[in-house]
Design a protein around this motif. Structure first.
Motif, PDB file in Angstrom:
ATOM      1  N   ARG B 369       0.843  -1.215   0.000  1.00  0.00           N
ATOM      2  CA  ARG B 369       0.000   0.000   0.000  1.00  0.00           C
ATOM      3  C   ARG B 369       0.868   1.250   0.000  1.00  0.00           C
ATOM      4  NH1 ARG B 369      -2.942  -3.707   2.792  1.00  0.00           N
ATOM      5  NH2 ARG B 369      -2.112  -3.244   4.864  1.00  0.00           N
ATOM      6  N   GLN B 370       1.948   1.202   0.782  1.00  0.00           N
ATOM      7  CA  GLN B 370       2.848   2.357   0.884  1.00  0.00           C
ATOM      8  C   GLN B 370       3.479   2.708  -0.471  1.00  0.00           C
ATOM      9  OE1 GLN B 370       5.210   1.689   4.467  1.00  0.00           O
ATOM     10  NE2 GLN B 370       6.858   2.814   3.489  1.00  0.00           N
ATOM     11  N   HIS B 371       3.908   1.687  -1.216  1.00  0.00           N
ATOM     12  CA  HIS B 371       4.570   1.921  -2.501  1.00  0.00           C
ATOM     13  C   HIS B 371       3.572   2.029  -3.646  1.00  0.00           C
ATOM     14  CE1 HIS B 371       8.861   1.501  -1.410  1.00  0.00           C
ATOM     15  NE2 HIS B 371       8.413   0.710  -0.467  1.00  0.00           N
ATOM     16  N   GLY B 372       2.305   1.712  -3.359  1.00  0.00           N
ATOM     17  CA  GLY B 372       1.292   1.803  -4.394  1.00  0.00           C
ATOM     18  C   GLY B 372       1.457   0.786  -5.520  1.00  0.00           C
ATOM     19  N   LEU B 373       2.033  -0.370  -5.206  1.00  0.00           N
ATOM     20  CA  LEU B 373       2.194  -1.415  -6.221  1.00  0.00           C
ATOM     21  C   LEU B 373       1.655  -2.731  -5.671  1.00  0.00           C
ATOM     22  CD1 LEU B 373       5.822  -0.640  -7.456  1.00  0.00           C
ATOM     23  CD2 LEU B 373       3.715  -0.332  -8.782  1.00  0.00           C
ATOM     24  N   GLU B 374       1.041  -3.517  -6.552  1.00  0.00           N
ATOM     25  CA  GLU B 374       0.482  -4.801  -6.137  1.00  0.00           C
ATOM     26  C   GLU B 374       1.561  -5.861  -6.007  1.00  0.00           C
ATOM     27  OE1 GLU B 374      -3.160  -6.993  -6.470  1.00  0.00           O
ATOM     28  OE2 GLU B 374      -3.363  -5.959  -8.402  1.00  0.00           O
ATOM     29  N   VAL B 375       1.339  -6.765  -5.091  1.00  0.00           N
ATOM     30  CA  VAL B 375       2.297  -7.854  -4.913  1.00  0.00           C
ATOM     31  C   VAL B 375       1.539  -9.162  -4.692  1.00  0.00           C
ATOM     32  CG1 VAL B 375       2.498  -7.450  -2.422  1.00  0.00           C
ATOM     33  CG2 VAL B 375       4.348  -8.592  -3.626  1.00  0.00           C
ATOM     34  N   ALA B 376       2.073 -10.227  -5.244  1.00  0.00           N
ATOM     35  CA  ALA B 376       1.488 -11.552  -5.028  1.00  0.00           C
ATOM     36  C   ALA B 376       2.580 -12.451  -4.470  1.00  0.00           C
ATOM     37  CB  ALA B 376       0.961 -12.125  -6.339  1.00  0.00           C
ATOM     38  N   ASN B 377       2.174 -13.395  -3.629  1.00  0.00           N
ATOM     39  CA  ASN B 377       3.168 -14.252  -2.992  1.00  0.00           C
ATOM     40  C   ASN B 377       2.952 -15.715  -3.327  1.00  0.00           C
ATOM     41  OD1 ASN B 377       4.960 -12.633  -1.089  1.00  0.00           O
ATOM     42  ND2 ASN B 377       2.922 -11.825  -0.650  1.00  0.00           N
ATOM     43  N   VAL B 378       4.009 -16.341  -3.781  1.00  0.00           N
ATOM     44  CA  VAL B 378       3.975 -17.775  -4.032  1.00  0.00           C
ATOM     45  C   VAL B 378       5.346 -18.250  -3.581  1.00  0.00           C
ATOM     46  CG1 VAL B 378       4.476 -17.186  -6.435  1.00  0.00           C
ATOM     47  CG2 VAL B 378       4.017 -19.530  -5.852  1.00  0.00           C
ATOM     48  N   PHE B 379       5.374 -19.286  -2.744  1.00  0.00           N
ATOM     49  CA  PHE B 379       6.703 -19.678  -2.260  1.00  0.00           C
ATOM     50  C   PHE B 379       6.752 -21.054  -1.630  1.00  0.00           C
ATOM     51  CE2 PHE B 379       5.582 -18.827   2.083  1.00  0.00           C
ATOM     52  CZ  PHE B 379       4.722 -17.766   2.029  1.00  0.00           C
ATOM     53  N   HIS B 380       8.009 -21.432  -1.330  1.00  0.00           N
ATOM     54  CA  HIS B 380       8.295 -22.730  -0.717  1.00  0.00           C
ATOM     55  C   HIS B 380       8.157 -22.556   0.796  1.00  0.00           C
ATOM     56  CE1 HIS B 380       9.783 -23.264  -4.714  1.00  0.00           C
ATOM     57  NE2 HIS B 380      10.850 -22.529  -4.522  1.00  0.00           N
ATOM     58  N   ALA B 381       6.969 -22.865   1.329  1.00  0.00           N
ATOM     59  CA  ALA B 381       6.687 -22.527   2.723  1.00  0.00           C
ATOM     60  C   ALA B 381       7.484 -23.375   3.705  1.00  0.00           C
ATOM     61  CB  ALA B 381       5.195 -22.691   3.007  1.00  0.00           C
ATOM     62  N   GLY B 382       7.806 -24.591   3.313  1.00  0.00           N
ATOM     63  CA  GLY B 382       8.516 -25.476   4.234  1.00  0.00           C
ATOM     64  C   GLY B 382       9.863 -24.918   4.616  1.00  0.00           C
ATOM     65  N   ASP B 383      10.512 -24.213   3.702  1.00  0.00           N
ATOM     66  CA  ASP B 383      11.825 -23.663   4.024  1.00  0.00           C
ATOM     67  C   ASP B 383      11.849 -22.138   4.059  1.00  0.00           C
ATOM     68  OD1 ASP B 383      11.762 -23.316   1.269  1.00  0.00           O
ATOM     69  OD2 ASP B 383      13.008 -25.063   0.888  1.00  0.00           O
ATOM     70  N   GLY B 384      10.677 -21.503   4.047  1.00  0.00           N
ATOM     71  CA  GLY B 384      10.628 -20.048   4.230  1.00  0.00           C
ATOM     72  C   GLY B 384      11.176 -19.248   3.063  1.00  0.00           C
ATOM     73  N   ASN B 385      11.347 -19.871   1.911  1.00  0.00           N
ATOM     74  CA  ASN B 385      11.901 -19.178   0.743  1.00  0.00           C
ATOM     75  C   ASN B 385      10.753 -18.516  -0.024  1.00  0.00           C
ATOM     76  OD1 ASN B 385      13.818 -20.266  -2.208  1.00  0.00           O
ATOM     77  ND2 ASN B 385      13.480 -18.235  -1.359  1.00  0.00           N
ATOM     78  N   MET B 386      10.670 -17.166   0.118  1.00  0.00           N
ATOM     79  CA  MET B 386       9.555 -16.429  -0.460  1.00  0.00           C
ATOM     80  C   MET B 386       9.880 -15.923  -1.861  1.00  0.00           C
ATOM     81  SD  MET B 386       8.517 -14.128   2.797  1.00  0.00           S
ATOM     82  CE  MET B 386       6.867 -13.931   2.182  1.00  0.00           C
ATOM     83  N   HIS B 387       8.862 -15.852  -2.687  1.00  0.00           N
ATOM     84  CA  HIS B 387       9.019 -15.251  -4.019  1.00  0.00           C
ATOM     85  C   HIS B 387       7.938 -14.208  -4.243  1.00  0.00           C
ATOM     86  CE1 HIS B 387      12.166 -17.961  -5.084  1.00  0.00           C
ATOM     87  NE2 HIS B 387      11.406 -19.031  -5.046  1.00  0.00           N
ATOM     88  N   PRO B 388       8.017 -13.073  -3.573  1.00  0.00           N
ATOM     89  CA  PRO B 388       7.027 -12.028  -3.847  1.00  0.00           C
ATOM     90  C   PRO B 388       7.178 -11.530  -5.289  1.00  0.00           C
ATOM     91  CG  PRO B 388       8.261 -11.566  -1.825  1.00  0.00           C
ATOM     92  CD  PRO B 388       8.977 -12.668  -2.540  1.00  0.00           C
ATOM     93  N   LEU B 389       6.053 -11.422  -5.982  1.00  0.00           N
ATOM     94  CA  LEU B 389       6.059 -10.904  -7.354  1.00  0.00           C
ATOM     95  C   LEU B 389       5.472  -9.499  -7.309  1.00  0.00           C
ATOM     96  CD1 LEU B 389       4.605 -14.046  -9.183  1.00  0.00           C
ATOM     97  CD2 LEU B 389       6.992 -13.425  -8.909  1.00  0.00           C
ATOM     98  N   ILE B 390       6.274  -8.525  -7.667  1.00  0.00           N
ATOM     99  CA  ILE B 390       5.816  -7.135  -7.634  1.00  0.00           C
ATOM    100  C   ILE B 390       5.401  -6.727  -9.039  1.00  0.00           C
ATOM    101  CG2 ILE B 390       6.473  -4.738  -7.197  1.00  0.00           C
ATOM    102  CD1 ILE B 390       8.521  -5.781  -5.189  1.00  0.00           C
ATOM    103  N   LEU B 391       4.139  -6.306  -9.170  1.00  0.00           N
ATOM    104  CA  LEU B 391       3.614  -5.920 -10.483  1.00  0.00           C
ATOM    105  C   LEU B 391       3.896  -4.443 -10.743  1.00  0.00           C
ATOM    106  CD1 LEU B 391       0.227  -7.751 -10.207  1.00  0.00           C
ATOM    107  CD2 LEU B 391       1.969  -8.180 -11.940  1.00  0.00           C
ATOM    108  N   PHE B 392       4.314  -4.130 -11.965  1.00  0.00           N
ATOM    109  CA  PHE B 392       4.514  -2.730 -12.345  1.00  0.00           C
ATOM    110  C   PHE B 392       4.282  -2.608 -13.848  1.00  0.00           C
ATOM    111  CE2 PHE B 392       8.669  -2.681 -14.534  1.00  0.00           C
ATOM    112  CZ  PHE B 392       9.097  -3.980 -14.274  1.00  0.00           C
ATOM    113  N   ASP B 393       4.382  -1.404 -14.352  1.00  0.00           N
ATOM    114  CA  ASP B 393       4.198  -1.184 -15.779  1.00  0.00           C
ATOM    115  C   ASP B 393       5.487  -0.628 -16.365  1.00  0.00           C
ATOM    116  OD1 ASP B 393       3.557  -0.525 -18.332  1.00  0.00           O
ATOM    117  OD2 ASP B 393       1.918   0.857 -17.818  1.00  0.00           O
TER     118      ASP B 393
END
Lengths: 364, 480
Positions: B369-393
């Motif tokens: 919300r602060q940066h005004g950009l959407e983000v989606a999260n998909v990741f390997h939860a067992g080992d805490g390895n996150m892959h946030p995908l930041i959408l932009f134009d």
């Protein structure tokens, strides 16, 4: 005032002071934890890490343990077991083959990259080491890695320190991955078999998906260990019994895996060597070893040979380390190819420019 | 992203350098036509581009050694490159460098199932190693999402992981030996089929060194027997916190799944619109995969169901056959493609302690919300390895910079909660200047001193991994 007492630091800052001072004066140190592990013929005052001890954090749900190097291994084992977890690489108690009364510590375990029979399935100690804090030979505080499962950001110095036997730095904190303690166990025993037959048994069993967690040959008997959930175990045991029926397996519920892990069968009697090889080469090497005198046993499905005897095994297997000298002189660690030795020397000069950390211990 | 100014003296010597390379390599192995070198101007971090001075595509260790001898002798930087799938800019060229591509080193040299290893040239792709092994009942465990294209050379450089690492570990846990060419052109063998190195674990620092220490031309890889079967379940939850609790409870129970994957609501929406995988409409979904015989799988899934049921899941979907299993994985596997349809994105790669996942996700929402950009999260939860995908134009001026600033904030957050900047993509140029957030100056210095031992003139993969100011200071001090 006793010097030995001064060299038993209780904090990272004291370790740093001692190392900076030894660096400036170029006075060598011999690093010790529980006093179970190393036969160090080199010079130096003892630096004991026994008082730099204790668990910093243990988070079962995150499968991580952070502890100081002097923490006794049995204490850690008990604490983990209470939460249904373990160090999956089966760290041995090396004191038994060196005739020591001490207690192995986490620091010594990591410094030696000590891994037991489960190494086959679970990997070595270094594979479970997530991060380290350490003081290098100039007295600098340093850290590397982290406390998460995937943690390589930059160069993975944790791996380098595991198995460096205190020649690069003094560990002040280790971060280890813990795993669920496998609740049930059974063992298939194959009595009266040669190494050649044992190797055939190992090769067959380790080509199955049944997750054999120990494959050893001791005193003429081959053992296969299975661990896991109850239902899994029965199924896997029965499949292996059928697959290996020609070798007349027996099911043993109380096989002495702790003794096997510690090579207790060679606890006494002459020089002891630890030899790493390609498993299929093991039977041939064993025949050669018996020809120069003595006995051997196999661990890691044939990838590790213990040899107790008077001969020098390096002519038969290059990766041989002298674990118990029993009067034998010469370097404990095997010689390295020139280019690798040069890189290794360069790293040792980088971490320890004055050559104060366990000098002579790993020198070829 | 700042890159150091190219060395004009090297660029001026371009023709001599190319001639020297032509003298030691077959004619088709040296490329200096600007039309053709353009294909190597970036990797999968496509926001940054720079054509190299030349590209070499050797076929053997001896040819690689010859290239390194030439470049080392002439003081020319070398950027090693596998298939160019790095998302961190790990193979981004500079104008004064030679790209050394490993993709023609593609022989499988030895398969030894009795000793459970394979030896390959490192230009082979990750997936093709397992494909070779499949008829023999074995596989190679690390499975990065790019495994169809990415090479073993790149996997070793970045210490790559994948969805199944929870049980089998990442590349460093499956690498037994390597043939390495140093900047001098010297060839060294580290490790081998034995389970453990002689001397210091040099292989351990080589793996994940992002091409900073040497070029790996051959590798000995640990292989494993294929499991009898595998089956995923899909569990939907009313909140990310409860999903996180489920992950922790599964791990504590003694069941060790081969994969636990997590997707949040924005990711699920994108995936549904794209793949129509039939996922439940809820804030968080886990995909948990277990392996074994049919009875073993049934037993493990029953345990997981009991754990999940105690947390009132929105849905617990068990696959009863191969098609249903495929359907469960379909959405997860197409997540990156699905997000791409929504617009441009950058894919991050931080790791956090599993217990910090709920807090981290909440903070990422606030930062979004602060940066005004959407983000989606998909990741390997067992080992805490996150892959946030930041959408932009990409066509909106300044949007990329905003996305990068947002990404940097997320990675700093990962470090703050006790995690680290990267899990499996590497530091590259992308996270180079954040290294100071994870490491104190001395921690970086010792890493750079290790590089000095292997690559005293700093010719390998310039301007990656280490912050530019830190490496410049270190190099200046060394030159004194």
């Amino acid at each position: 005032m006793s010097i030995a007492l001064d060299l038993a630091p209780t904090t990272e800052a004291e370790v740093s002071e001692i190392l900076a001072d030894s660096h400036a004066r170029r006075t060598p140190l011999r690093i010790a934890g529980g006093g179970t592990r190393v036969e160090n013929p080199g010079p130096g005052e003892p630096l004991s890490l026994a008082r730099l001890s204790g668990v910093v954090t243990y988070s079962p749900a995150e499968m991580t343990l952070i502890a100081r190097p002097g923490t006794p291994l049995p204490e850690v084992r008990a604490m983990l077991a209470a939460e249904g977890q373990a160090l999956a690489f089966d760290p041995p108690d090396p004191g038994r083959i060196l005739g020591r009364n001490g207690t192995p510590t986490l620091g010594g375990m990591v410094a030696a990259n000590a891994s037991g029979p489960r190494r086959l399935l679970a990997g070595a100690c270094r594979d479970h080491l997530l991060g380290v804090r350490f003081v290098d030979g100039r007295g600098r505080f340093l850290k590397n890695g982290g406390r998460v499962m995937k943690n390589v950001t930059g160069l993975d110095l944790s791996k380098l320190l595991a198995g460096s036997h205190g020649t690069l730095a003094v560990l002040t904190e280790v971060v280890l991955k813990t795993l669920p303690l496998l609740p049930a166990r059974t063992t298939l025993a194959f009595p009266g078999v040669t190494e050649t037959t044992a190797l055939r048994i190992f090769t067959t069993a380790l080509s199955t998906p049944f997750e054999v967690s120990g494959a050893v040959h001791v005193g003429g008997t081959a053992f296969l260990r299975l661990e896991g959930l109850e239902g899994q175990l029965a199924y896997r045991r029965d499949r292996l019994l059928a697959l290996l029926a020609e070798h007349r397996p027996e099911v043993v519920d109380d096989a002495p895996w702790d003794d096997i892990r510690d090579a207790a069968h060679f606890a006494t009697g002459g020089p002891l060597w630890r030899i790493l090889c390609k498993p299929t080469d093991a039977p041939g090497i064993c025949t050669g070893l018996r020809a120069i005198g003595g006995d051997c046993s196999l661990d890691w499905g044939g990838g590790l040979i213990w040899y107790r005897g008077p001969g020098n095994p390096r002519g038969l297997a290059p990766h041989a380390t002298l674990i118990r000298r029993a009067g034998v002189q010469g370097p404990a660690f095997p010689p390295l190819p020139a280019a690798v030795a040069r890189l290794q020397d360069g790293l040792r000069r980088t971490f320890d420019p004055a050559g104060i950390l366990n000098p002579g211990l790993m020198d070829a | 992203m700042a890159m150091p100014a190219p060395d004009q003296r090297i660029i001026a010597r371009g023709p001599q350098i190319v001639a020297a390379l032509r003298a030691v390599l077959p004619a088709d192995a040296v490329i200096d036509d600007p039309q053709e070198t353009r294909a190597y101007e970036c990797d999968a971090l496509t926001a940054y581009r720079c054509p190299p001075l030349a590209v070499v595509l050797p076929r053997t260790t001896a040819e690689v050694a010859a290239v390194m001898g030439v470049c080392g002798g002439m003081g020319v930087p070398v950027v090693p490159r596998g298939a160019g799938t790095s998302l961190a800019g790990g193979a981004l060229p500079t104008a004064d460098c030679v790209i050394l591509g490993t993709m023609r080193l593609r022989e499988v040299l030895e398969i030894d199932t009795d000793n459970r290893y394979v030896r390959v040239q490192t230009g082979v792709t990750n997936l093709s190693v397992s494909a070779e092994l499949e008829p023999l009942g074995f596989f190679y465990a690390p499975d990065p999402s790019s495994q169809l294209a990415c090479t073993i050379a790149g996997n070793i450089a970045m210490n790559s992981g994948g969805a199944h690492c929870l049980k089998y570990g990442v590349t460093t846990n499956n690498l037994l030996g390597a043939t390495v060419v140093l900047t001098t052109g010297e060839v060294v063998e580290l490790g081998g089929p034995e389970m453990g190195p002689a001397g210091l674990d040099l292989l351990g620092i080589l793996c994940g060194s992002e091409g900073q220490l040497g070029v790996v031309t051959e590798a000995t890889l640990r292989i494993l027997p294929r499991p009898e079967g595998a089956r995923p379940v899909l569990i939907g939850f009313g909140s990310p916190e409860v999903a996180g609790e489920c992950v922790a409870n599964i791990i504590r129970s003694g069941v060790l799944p081969v994969a636990i994957e997590y997707m949040d609501e924005p990711c699920l929406r994108a995936v549904e619109a794209f793949a129509k995988a039939g996922y439940p409409d809820c804030p968080a979904v886990l995909i948990v995969e277990v392996e074994g015989s049919r009875a073993e799988i049934d037993d493990q899934i029953a345990r997981i169901r009991a754990i999940a049921d105690a947390l009132n899941p929105v849905e617990f979907r068990e696959s009863r056959n191969a098609d249903e299993a495929l359907a469960i994985w379909k959405g997860r596997k197409s997540a990156f493609g699905a997000m791409g349809r929504l617009g441009d994105y950058i894919c991050l790669d931080g790791t956090v302690p599993v217990g910090q996942l709920p807090y981290t996700l909440r903070r990422i929402g606030e930062l979004s919300r602060q940066h005004g950009l959407e983000v989606a999260n998909v990741f390997h939860a067992g080992d805490g390895n996150m892959h946030p995908l930041i959408l932009f134009d990409a066509n909106t001026p300044g949007d990329l910079a905003r996305a990068e600033a947002f990404g940097a904030d997320i990675l700093r957050l990962c470090v703050q909660v006790g995690g680290c900047l990267t899990g499996e993509h590497g530091v590259g140029v992308e996270k180079r200047d954040l290294m100071g957030d994870q490491y104190a100056p001395d921690d970086l210095t010792i890493q750079m001193q290790v590089k000095d031992v292997f690559d005293p003139d700093w010719l390998l993969n310039p301007a990656k991994v280490f912050p530019l100011d830190a490496s410049a200071t270190h190099r200046a001090r060394a030159a004194e």
